[in-house]
Design an enzyme around this catalytic site. Sequence first.
Site, PDB file in Angstrom:
ATOM      1  N   ASP A 128       0.905  -0.957   0.315  1.00  0.00           N
ATOM      2  CA  ASP A 128      -0.110  -0.125  -0.358  1.00  0.00           C
ATOM      3  C   ASP A 128       1.257   0.764  -0.033  1.00  0.00           C
ATOM      4  O   ASP A 128       1.993   1.022  -0.091  1.00  0.00           O
ATOM      5  CB  ASP A 128      -0.849   0.142   1.392  1.00  0.00           C
ATOM      6  CG  ASP A 128      -2.124   0.910   0.764  1.00  0.00           C
ATOM      7  OD1 ASP A 128      -2.555   1.694   0.243  1.00  0.00           O
ATOM      8  OD2 ASP A 128      -3.627  -0.381   1.149  1.00  0.00           O
ATOM      9  N   GLU A 184     -10.404   2.338  -5.190  1.00  0.00           N
ATOM     10  CA  GLU A 184      -9.698   4.296  -4.511  1.00  0.00           C
ATOM     11  C   GLU A 184      -8.848   4.668  -5.239  1.00  0.00           C
ATOM     12  O   GLU A 184      -7.968   5.713  -5.269  1.00  0.00           O
ATOM     13  CB  GLU A 184      -9.563   3.716  -2.890  1.00  0.00           C
ATOM     14  CG  GLU A 184     -10.303   3.462  -2.362  1.00  0.00           C
ATOM     15  CD  GLU A 184     -10.107   3.248  -0.573  1.00  0.00           C
ATOM     16  OE1 GLU A 184     -10.990   3.882  -0.143  1.00  0.00           O
ATOM     17  OE2 GLU A 184      -8.848   3.319  -0.362  1.00  0.00           O
ATOM     18  N   HIS A 194      -2.562   3.544  -4.881  1.00  0.00           N
ATOM     19  CA  HIS A 194      -2.045   2.914  -3.477  1.00  0.00           C
ATOM     20  C   HIS A 194      -0.917   2.521  -3.147  1.00  0.00           C
ATOM     21  O   HIS A 194      -0.248   1.617  -3.049  1.00  0.00           O
ATOM     22  CB  HIS A 194      -3.133   1.954  -2.891  1.00  0.00           C
ATOM     23  CG  HIS A 194      -4.363   2.604  -2.003  1.00  0.00           C
ATOM     24  ND1 HIS A 194      -4.377   2.568  -0.849  1.00  0.00           N
ATOM     25  CD2 HIS A 194      -5.170   1.956  -3.038  1.00  0.00           C
ATOM     26  CE1 HIS A 194      -5.601   3.092  -0.863  1.00  0.00           C
ATOM     27  NE2 HIS A 194      -6.559   2.343  -1.622  1.00  0.00           N
TER      28      HIS A 194
END
Length: 679
Positions: free
Chosen positions: A201, A318, A253
């Site tokens: 991440d 995301e 990410h």
Amino acid sequence: MKKLILLIIINLTAVFGFAQESLSAKYNLMPWPKKVQAHNGKFVIDSSLTISINSKKSERVYHASTHFLRRLTDRTGVFLNEGFPIENKKGGIHIQFDEVSKLDIKNNESYTLTVNDSTIKISAKTDIGATRALATLLQLVDHNTKEYFIPGVTISDEPRFVWRGLMIDVSRHFQPIAVLKRNLDAMASMKMNVFHWHLTDDQGIRIESKTYPKLTALASDGLFYTHEQIKDVVAYADRLGIRVIPEIDVPGHASAFLTAYPELGSKDDYDYAIERFSGVFDPTLNPTLDITYTFLENLFAEITPLFPDEYFHIGGDENEGKHWDENKSIQKFKKKHGLKTNHDLQTYFNVKLEKILNKQGKKLMGWDEIMTPDMPTTAVIHSWRGENEGLAKGGTLIEAAKQGYQTVLSNGFYIDRMQSVVDHYTVEPIGDVKLTKAERERILGGEATMWCELVTPLTIDSRIWPRTAAIAERFWSPKEINNIENMRKRLKVVSFQLEELGLTHIKNRAVILRSMSNNQDIASLLNLSNLCEPLKIYARNVDGIEYKTYSSFNLFADACVTDASDALKFNEAVSEIVKGGDNLGVIGFLTTWSNDYKTFSQLEKNPKIRPLQPLFKNLALVSELLSKALQTKKISKESLQTIQNTMILLREPVADVELVIVDALNDLSSYCESNYSIK
């Protein structure tokens, strides 16, 4: 005739549900088995106890048997004469299974378990089923004043869903191998069978790459797992009947990836760095560059052999595409290839990744953003977004199944949101949605997700357990097993058994409080922590900017847990008073809190515990006034006004926690005002 048959089925289902609920009041089994039948008799646990296993060789069953014996002797204090599984004769506990499992979604985990006075028989199709039976058997251990025993019972059991997982994010806060292994042990005890390992991440790359060594040299802070450690964890999980699914999160990410290899980024001259805050960030892999796919193909070729499972999670969540929008060459690429939106571009990226993974014999899995019209149905959709999506309302879980995708649910099971166990337990994965047989089979199951922005090795167990045991029941047990009061009763017992297994979710609360107080008397702080809960649904770290990776997570909020135990008891006791019940229990609580503040006042203060003083003082003031009213059956207007004014203060969060008895205190105040004479 059809109506009569339907009525009979409904009645039989109701009778079955009542019978199982009655038995669940007797036994503390979790997850609750498919069918339990009690009968007379009991198997006494003494020094002659032995276990035998049929001729099939299985390291899993041998390990589970020896582990069972160790926990059994620790729990009962019985000294066994033989101890380890015996050969060439039948033991008091005899295990019979037909085949050794290859871990996959087709694995048979069913078993039957029969206990009578002289023998216990476990029968299963596979070695995994046999280990699940041993987990149940250990939960059946009971005692009287003279002996430990296992009550006479016959259990026929199998899981409702084939995918019952726990995701642990090790990027935001690295979790050592010992932490992972004890949580794998806990998963096995709750019959969970998938460990989803979130390895990358924005905050760090946690897996060694010999092909791209800069990933860990520049983007891990030295905290990562070597290939040998990965193999060790995978083997440990396999022995427990748990599959390991790795997640390499791309294309978003990607801050850590691009810290090591900035040439893969979507924005030139950008100062890429490991993120220390939480949240969603702009750095994103560039899906228009050939070198991006070369990098991922080489990385996946190196990593995939470490993980035998056919599923490989690529994240895909995301990605807001800000850097894509700001890159002119990416915009030209989109126009050239007829890609109208960033979702289209990400689908282009995902399709290429699926082909790369297919070469490695892997099946691509991703968060539900990957489900776009052009995404092949060979991908697996991991549903996570939206309030109650994927439940009776439908949402991405149901939509994915209807469109032909295999799918797994995590929405409703985000345990990092610090919601009550009831919030998770009442999530029904499928609801009342009508599905064809094929659509139902594509709903594989669910995962609890432990995102670790606010979680360290010191606190992770208390953020996962015991709530995840109740979630495991939702994934394993029949839909009809849903009584909340009974679940709480069983969960309380299971929680202590999890501590017995090696988890730290109970004892580390005292560790944190001793650290906070510089090893002073923590009794008053412990009592206060049993009335407070951490702020929920990310309110503790608004916008991800209050805490950083190396902020303190050894604070009062870290000692507090969801479903604060004394708060539950007090709230129930106040409810009984309002209904006309006895008030002695409530007076006992109020008196304790008044005295606790006096004890707390004597502690040497420091910056960690000083912020709790106003909260404690106001709680003590309200407690004293209400206790006096309950004992004298009188209350003054001045006291009522003081209580009301103080209650406003008590509703305000303090030190990232909330006092969760405020509504009950308010109800108690209203009760006194309505029922007692006002001076």
